[in-house]
Design a protein around this motif. Structure first.
Motif, short mmCIF file in Angstrom:
data_model
loop_
_atom_site.label_atom_id
_atom_site.label_comp_id
_atom_site.label_asym_id
_atom_site.label_seq_id
_atom_site.Cartn_x
_atom_site.Cartn_y
_atom_site.Cartn_z
N LEU A 155 44.80 3.50 -15.43
CA LEU A 155 46.00 2.67 -15.33
C LEU A 155 46.32 2.34 -13.88
N LEU A 156 46.18 3.35 -13.02
CA LEU A 156 46.43 3.09 -11.59
C LEU A 156 45.41 2.10 -11.04
N LYS A 157 44.19 2.22 -11.52
CA LYS A 157 43.14 1.31 -11.06
C LYS A 157 43.44 -0.13 -11.50
N ASP A 158 44.05 -0.23 -12.69
CA ASP A 158 44.38 -1.56 -13.21
C ASP A 158 45.71 -2.07 -12.69
N GLY A 159 46.37 -1.28 -11.83
CA GLY A 159 47.63 -1.74 -11.26
C GLY A 159 48.84 -1.46 -12.15
N LYS A 160 48.69 -0.66 -13.18
CA LYS A 160 49.79 -0.33 -14.10
C LYS A 160 50.39 1.01 -13.69
N LYS A 161 51.09 0.99 -12.58
CA LYS A 161 51.61 2.20 -11.99
C LYS A 161 52.69 2.85 -12.86
N ASP A 162 53.58 2.04 -13.47
CA ASP A 162 54.67 2.58 -14.28
C ASP A 162 54.14 3.34 -15.50
N LYS A 163 53.16 2.74 -16.14
CA LYS A 163 52.58 3.41 -17.32
C LYS A 163 51.86 4.70 -16.92
N ALA A 164 51.21 4.65 -15.76
CA ALA A 164 50.52 5.85 -15.28
C ALA A 164 51.52 6.95 -14.96
N LYS A 165 52.68 6.57 -14.37
CA LYS A 165 53.71 7.55 -14.05
C LYS A 165 54.29 8.17 -15.32
N LEU A 166 54.54 7.32 -16.34
CA LEU A 166 55.07 7.82 -17.60
C LEU A 166 54.08 8.79 -18.27
N LEU A 167 52.81 8.47 -18.17
CA LEU A 167 51.79 9.32 -18.77
C LEU A 167 51.70 10.67 -18.06
N LEU A 168 51.88 10.63 -16.73
CA LEU A 168 51.85 11.87 -15.96
C LEU A 168 53.07 12.75 -16.26
N LYS A 169 54.22 12.09 -16.54
CA LYS A 169 55.40 12.86 -16.94
C LYS A 169 55.15 13.60 -18.26
N LYS A 170 54.51 12.89 -19.17
CA LYS A 170 54.17 13.50 -20.46
C LYS A 170 53.19 14.67 -20.25
N LYS A 171 52.25 14.45 -19.36
CA LYS A 171 51.28 15.48 -19.05
C LYS A 171 51.96 16.71 -18.45
N ARG A 172 52.94 16.47 -17.57
CA ARG A 172 53.66 17.57 -16.95
C ARG A 172 54.44 18.36 -18.01
N TYR A 173 55.02 17.71 -18.96
CA TYR A 173 55.77 18.38 -20.03
C TYR A 173 54.83 19.26 -20.88
N GLN A 174 53.65 18.73 -21.14
CA GLN A 174 52.69 19.50 -21.93
C GLN A 174 52.19 20.72 -21.16
N GLU A 175 52.08 20.58 -19.84
CA GLU A 175 51.68 21.74 -19.03
C GLU A 175 52.75 22.83 -19.07
N GLN A 176 54.01 22.42 -19.11
CA GLN A 176 55.09 23.40 -19.23
C GLN A 176 55.03 24.11 -20.60
N LEU A 177 54.66 23.35 -21.63
CA LEU A 177 54.49 23.96 -22.95
C LEU A 177 53.37 24.99 -22.93
N LEU A 178 52.31 24.68 -22.18
CA LEU A 178 51.20 25.62 -22.07
C LEU A 178 51.65 26.93 -21.42
N ASP A 179 52.50 26.81 -20.39
CA ASP A 179 53.01 28.01 -19.74
C ASP A 179 53.81 28.87 -20.72
#
Length: 206
Positions: free
Chosen positions: A52-76
């Protein structure tokens, strides 16, 4: 009829503690499967965010990383839950071992009590006294037997022993020698064979 010849069903030995341990292990396995699934999903989402970052879709990439961060917290959180489950399983299993040890000690104590009832301290003391008396009595007999022999008796015993030894050596020396002369029959047989050979040589010479 089937009940007469068939085997009786054995009573189940599964305790409540066993069931609890089984349930805890099942929950642990489910959490591990969930963690594995989340790890795979996180790897995929990271690759998607790069694209997404490569395609210039920074907002979608940021939203996806937020979701990823939440899942990492669930893993903890699941890691902590797994630790708690493992600790609880270990505690229950150790408690079961302790119960078996206590039961074994109980059986052992009951066995010792029965043995003590069969033989009291007075019985043990009496047996020890009788044993000591028997040992002392035997020692007295040995001392009497040893004291009944005089020095002359000792000398006579040694002399008899030397005489027996000398007689045995003389018997070995007086054994008949092995004959060295040849037997007459063997000598006659050899003589006849020699004469026969001489006659045969004379015939061939003539």
């Amino acid at each position: 009829m089937g009940n007469l010849f068939g085997k009786k069903k054995q009573s189940s030995r599964i305790t409540e503690q066993d069931k609890a341990v089984l349930q805890l292990k099942q929950q642990r396995d489910k959490l591990k499967q969930y963690q594995k699934k989340i790890h795979i999903q996180l790897s995929k989402e990271r690759e998607i965010a790069k694209k997404l970052l490569k395609d210039g879709k920074k907002d979608k990439a940021k939203l996806l990383l937020k979701k990823k961060r939440y899942q990492e917290q669930l893993l903890d959180k699941t890691d902590k839950q797994l630790d708690n489950l493992e600790m609880m399983v270990n505690d229950i299993e150790f408690a079961q071992v302790e119960m078996k040890v206590v039961e074994g000690l109980k059986v052992g104590n009951e066995c010792l009590k029965k043995m003590h009832q069969m033989m009291s301290i007075e019985d043990v003391e009496r047996i020890m006294e009788e044993t000591q008396e028997g040992i002392e009595y035997q020692q007295e007999i040995d001392e009497l037997l040893a004291g009944s022999l005089t020095q002359q008796d000792e000398d006579d015993i040694l002399a008899e022993l030397d005489a027996i030894t000398q007689q045995a050596e003389e018997e070995n020396l007086n054994l008949p020698d092995v004959p060295q002369d040849k037997l007459p029959e063997i000598q006659a047989e050899k003589k006849r064979a020699r004469e026969k050979e001489e006659k045969r040589e004379m015939v061939m010479a003539s």
